[in-house]
Write a protein that holds these residues in place. Structure first.
Motif, PDB file in Angstrom:
ATOM      1  N   PRO A 270       0.805  -1.225   0.000  1.00 19.60           N
ATOM      2  CA  PRO A 270       0.000   0.000   0.000  1.00 19.60           C
ATOM      3  C   PRO A 270       0.836   1.272   0.000  1.00 19.60           C
ATOM      4  N   ILE A 271       2.011   1.230   0.639  1.00 23.67           N
ATOM      5  CA  ILE A 271       2.885   2.408   0.622  1.00 23.67           C
ATOM      6  C   ILE A 271       3.335   2.702  -0.804  1.00 23.67           C
ATOM      7  N   SER A 272       3.779   1.670  -1.506  1.00 25.18           N
ATOM      8  CA  SER A 272       4.209   1.843  -2.894  1.00 25.18           C
ATOM      9  C   SER A 272       3.052   2.272  -3.786  1.00 25.18           C
ATOM     10  N   ASN A 273       1.869   1.693  -3.549  1.00 29.14           N
ATOM     11  CA  ASN A 273       0.712   2.026  -4.374  1.00 29.14           C
ATOM     12  C   ASN A 273       0.299   3.480  -4.199  1.00 29.14           C
ATOM     13  N   TYR A 274       0.277   3.942  -2.948  1.00 32.99           N
ATOM     14  CA  TYR A 274      -0.078   5.339  -2.698  1.00 32.99           C
ATOM     15  C   TYR A 274       0.968   6.290  -3.289  1.00 32.99           C
ATOM     16  N   ALA A 275       2.235   5.900  -3.209  1.00 26.88           N
ATOM     17  CA  ALA A 275       3.297   6.747  -3.772  1.00 26.88           C
ATOM     18  C   ALA A 275       3.115   6.885  -5.283  1.00 26.88           C
ATOM     19  N   LEU A 276       2.860   5.767  -5.962  1.00 24.43           N
ATOM     20  CA  LEU A 276       2.639   5.822  -7.407  1.00 24.43           C
ATOM     21  C   LEU A 276       1.378   6.617  -7.732  1.00 24.43           C
ATOM     22  N   ALA A 277       0.323   6.445  -6.934  1.00 27.63           N
ATOM     23  CA  ALA A 277      -0.919   7.194  -7.159  1.00 27.63           C
ATOM     24  C   ALA A 277      -0.684   8.697  -7.037  1.00 27.63           C
ATOM     25  N   THR A 278       0.166   9.093  -6.107  1.00 27.72           N
ATOM     26  CA  THR A 278       0.482  10.517  -5.947  1.00 27.72           C
ATOM     27  C   THR A 278       1.143  11.070  -7.200  1.00 27.72           C
ATOM     28  N   ARG A 279       2.130  10.341  -7.705  1.00 28.76           N
ATOM     29  CA  ARG A 279       2.839  10.808  -8.894  1.00 28.76           C
ATOM     30  C   ARG A 279       1.926  10.892 -10.108  1.00 28.76           C
ATOM     31  N   ILE A 280       1.109   9.865 -10.336  1.00 27.42           N
ATOM     32  CA  ILE A 280       0.218   9.852 -11.499  1.00 27.42           C
ATOM     33  C   ILE A 280      -0.828  10.958 -11.384  1.00 27.42           C
ATOM     34  N   SER A 281      -1.362  11.156 -10.179  1.00 27.72           N
ATOM     35  CA  SER A 281      -2.377  12.197  -9.991  1.00 27.72           C
ATOM     36  C   SER A 281      -1.815  13.576 -10.309  1.00 27.72           C
ATOM     37  N   MET A 282      -0.603  13.841  -9.857  1.00 27.98           N
ATOM     38  CA  MET A 282       0.018  15.140 -10.141  1.00 27.98           C
ATOM     39  C   MET A 282       0.289  15.307 -11.633  1.00 27.98           C
ATOM     40  N   PRO A 287       0.052  18.451 -16.613  1.00 25.88           N
ATOM     41  CA  PRO A 287       0.699  17.708 -17.702  1.00 25.88           C
ATOM     42  C   PRO A 287       2.154  18.083 -17.933  1.00 25.88           C
ATOM     43  N   ARG A 288       2.575  19.274 -17.540  1.00 29.98           N
ATOM     44  CA  ARG A 288       3.973  19.662 -17.736  1.00 29.98           C
ATOM     45  C   ARG A 288       4.932  18.799 -16.919  1.00 29.98           C
ATOM     46  N   LEU A 289       4.402  18.140 -15.901  1.00 28.35           N
ATOM     47  CA  LEU A 289       5.231  17.264 -15.077  1.00 28.35           C
ATOM     48  C   LEU A 289       5.349  15.861 -15.645  1.00 28.35           C
ATOM     49  N   ASP A 290       4.667  15.602 -16.760  1.00 27.23           N
ATOM     50  CA  ASP A 290       4.654  14.261 -17.350  1.00 27.23           C
ATOM     51  C   ASP A 290       5.887  14.067 -18.226  1.00 27.23           C
ATOM     52  N   ASN A 291       7.047  13.988 -17.563  1.00 26.77           N
ATOM     53  CA  ASN A 291       8.330  13.764 -18.232  1.00 26.77           C
ATOM     54  C   ASN A 291       9.280  13.155 -17.216  1.00 26.77           C
ATOM     55  N   PRO A 292      10.420  12.606 -17.649  1.00 28.51           N
ATOM     56  CA  PRO A 292      11.327  11.938 -16.703  1.00 28.51           C
ATOM     57  C   PRO A 292      11.762  12.826 -15.541  1.00 28.51           C
ATOM     58  N   ARG A 293      12.072  14.101 -15.813  1.00 27.35           N
ATOM     59  CA  ARG A 293      12.499  14.984 -14.731  1.00 27.35           C
ATOM     60  C   ARG A 293      11.351  15.219 -13.746  1.00 27.35           C
ATOM     61  N   GLY A 294      10.155  15.437 -14.287  1.00 25.86           N
ATOM     62  CA  GLY A 294       9.002  15.634 -13.418  1.00 25.86           C
ATOM     63  C   GLY A 294       8.681  14.394 -12.614  1.00 25.86           C
ATOM     64  N   LYS A 295       8.850  13.210 -13.224  1.00 27.54           N
ATOM     65  CA  LYS A 295       8.575  11.953 -12.521  1.00 27.54           C
ATOM     66  C   LYS A 295       9.454  11.809 -11.290  1.00 27.54           C
ATOM     67  N   TRP A 296      10.750  12.023 -11.441  1.00 28.37           N
ATOM     68  CA  TRP A 296      11.648  11.870 -10.302  1.00 28.37           C
ATOM     69  C   TRP A 296      11.477  13.003  -9.301  1.00 28.37           C
ATOM     70  N   GLY A 297      11.155  14.190  -9.792  1.00 32.32           N
ATOM     71  CA  GLY A 297      10.883  15.294  -8.878  1.00 32.32           C
ATOM     72  C   GLY A 297       9.682  15.009  -7.993  1.00 32.32           C
ATOM     73  N   LEU A 298       8.633  14.444  -8.581  1.00 34.22           N
ATOM     74  CA  LEU A 298       7.446  14.096  -7.799  1.00 34.22           C
ATOM     75  C   LEU A 298       7.729  12.952  -6.833  1.00 34.22           C
ATOM     76  N   ALA A 299       8.594  12.023  -7.240  1.00 34.81           N
ATOM     77  CA  ALA A 299       8.961  10.930  -6.341  1.00 34.81           C
ATOM     78  C   ALA A 299       9.674  11.466  -5.107  1.00 34.81           C
TER      79      ALA A 299
END
Length: 352
Positions: A270-282, A287-299
């Motif tokens: 559930p910790i991993s699932n919520y973390a992924l859900a946070t990134r996808i939701s953002m 949409p400007r965050l939908d790139n490799p740099r944005g992905k790791w920044g959100l992580a």
């Protein structure tokens, strides 16, 4: 077509993975504590509370399914609110996991180190593909039911007279259903995971995962009540762990440590699932965050945010006081807010 908000139907999660992912998000460390919590408020009727509480995730499933058919674009603010909610819920899970690890495995290790490691694992998970998290949930789903089978063994030594059948009063429901609602939190990740699966799978996957999680939680509660009785159960912190430790059959009499290690691995889901859900939701909301740099920044943002919330909770007593607030938060983000969005979408629908 399952296309909630601004999400693109990427079809990266299979229907089976979605079921495992949703049920895995609902089956958290807290259901180790739930039997003790609800036995203190509902007494011998505590076993009924998980069954009654299934109404809430089922309602959430049907609301998200109806919302998906409206194809309503959600604003960045809505996705931001859900992302903050996901961070808060995952932080509560990390804090619970830390207590379990400290009590049974690493009692001398500073808590902030354990929570930091869990946040790093979650942050790494946030940067993975949905399909990778889906496969992880598939694998650990089978392991979850191994743990359930081992916990069921003490049932043969229990007394079913510790359970009662009746109508719970309002006070009992009010005190017991908030922790139960928190236990079922996770179904609201349909907001972001639904669009990652093939069209038409939200309702079916949500119903099946709710039934599986409800079966798991109810059986664990019944076994704990029958084995320990209300008096002893209400004094324990992790009664489900005790059920694993009292196994004395030939196959698992000395495997309690192994099973606890497996359980710690399972509760990372559930910790991993919520973390992924946070990134996808953002990324859906911005949409400007939908790139490799944005992905790791959100992580990194998720890891820092979850760690900060964990540090703000000083002890287990405060954590247990916050748990009912998690149930209220689930009701808001899992039922009330999507219901309002659904109502808004219908009012804006042009009439013929």
């Amino acid at each position: 077509m399952d296309n909630i908000g601004n999400a693109k139907p990427l079809n990266r999660i299979t229907p089976r993975q979605l079921i495992c992912l949703l049920s895995g998000t609902m089956l958290t460390t807290y259901y180790l504590i739930l039997p003790a919590d609800i036995s203190r408020t509902a007494g011998r009727l505590a076993w009924m509370m998980p069954l009654i509480g299934m109404v809430f995730p089922l309602a959430s499933t049907f609301i998200f399914s109806a919302l998906s058919s409206r194809k309503l674009p959600l604003s960045g603010l809505i996705h931001l609110l859900y992302s903050i909610y996901f961070i808060g819920m995952s932080a509560l899970l990390i804090r619970l996991q830390k207590e379990l690890i400290s009590l049974y495995f690493l009692p001398t290790t500073p808590g902030y180190i354990l929570m930091g490691i869990l946040c790093l694992v979650g942050g790494w998970s946030a940067a993975l593909r949905p399909s990778a998290i889906g496969r992880m949930n598939e694998i650990l789903f089978v392991t979850s039911f191994y743990i359930l089978t081992m916990a069921l063994y003490p049932w043969s030594k229990g007394r079913m007279t510790e359970l009662a059948i009746g109508l719970p009063d309002w006070g009992m429901l009010k005190s017991s259903l908030l922790p139960v609602c928190y236990t079922y939190a996770g179904i609201e990740t349909l907001l972001v995971f639904g669009p990652q699966s093939p069209p038409g799978t939200i309702k079916k996957s949500g119903v099946i995962s709710t039934l599986l999680a409800g079966l798991f939680i109810t059986v664990m509660t019944v076994t704990a009540m029958a084995t320990m009785g209300q008096g002893l159960l209400g004094k324990m912190l992790f009664p489900a762990v005790t059920m694993l430790k009292i196994n004395d059959n030939a196959l698992s009499s000395r495997l309690e440590l192994f099973m606890l290690m497996v359980f710690n691995l399972i509760t990372l889901k559930p910790i991993s699932n919520y973390a992924l859900a946070t990134r996808i939701s953002m990324q859906q909301g911005f949409p400007r965050l939908d790139n490799p740099r944005g992905k790791w920044g959100l992580a990194v943002l998720w890891a820092v945010g979850a760690f900060a919330v964990c540090l703000a909770i000083p002890n287990i007593d405060m954590l247990l006081l916050i748990i009912p607030l998690g149930g209220i938060a689930f009701f808001i983000f899992g039922i009330a807010l999507p219901a309002l969005l659904l109502l808004f979408s219908r009012k804006k629908e042009p009439t013929a």
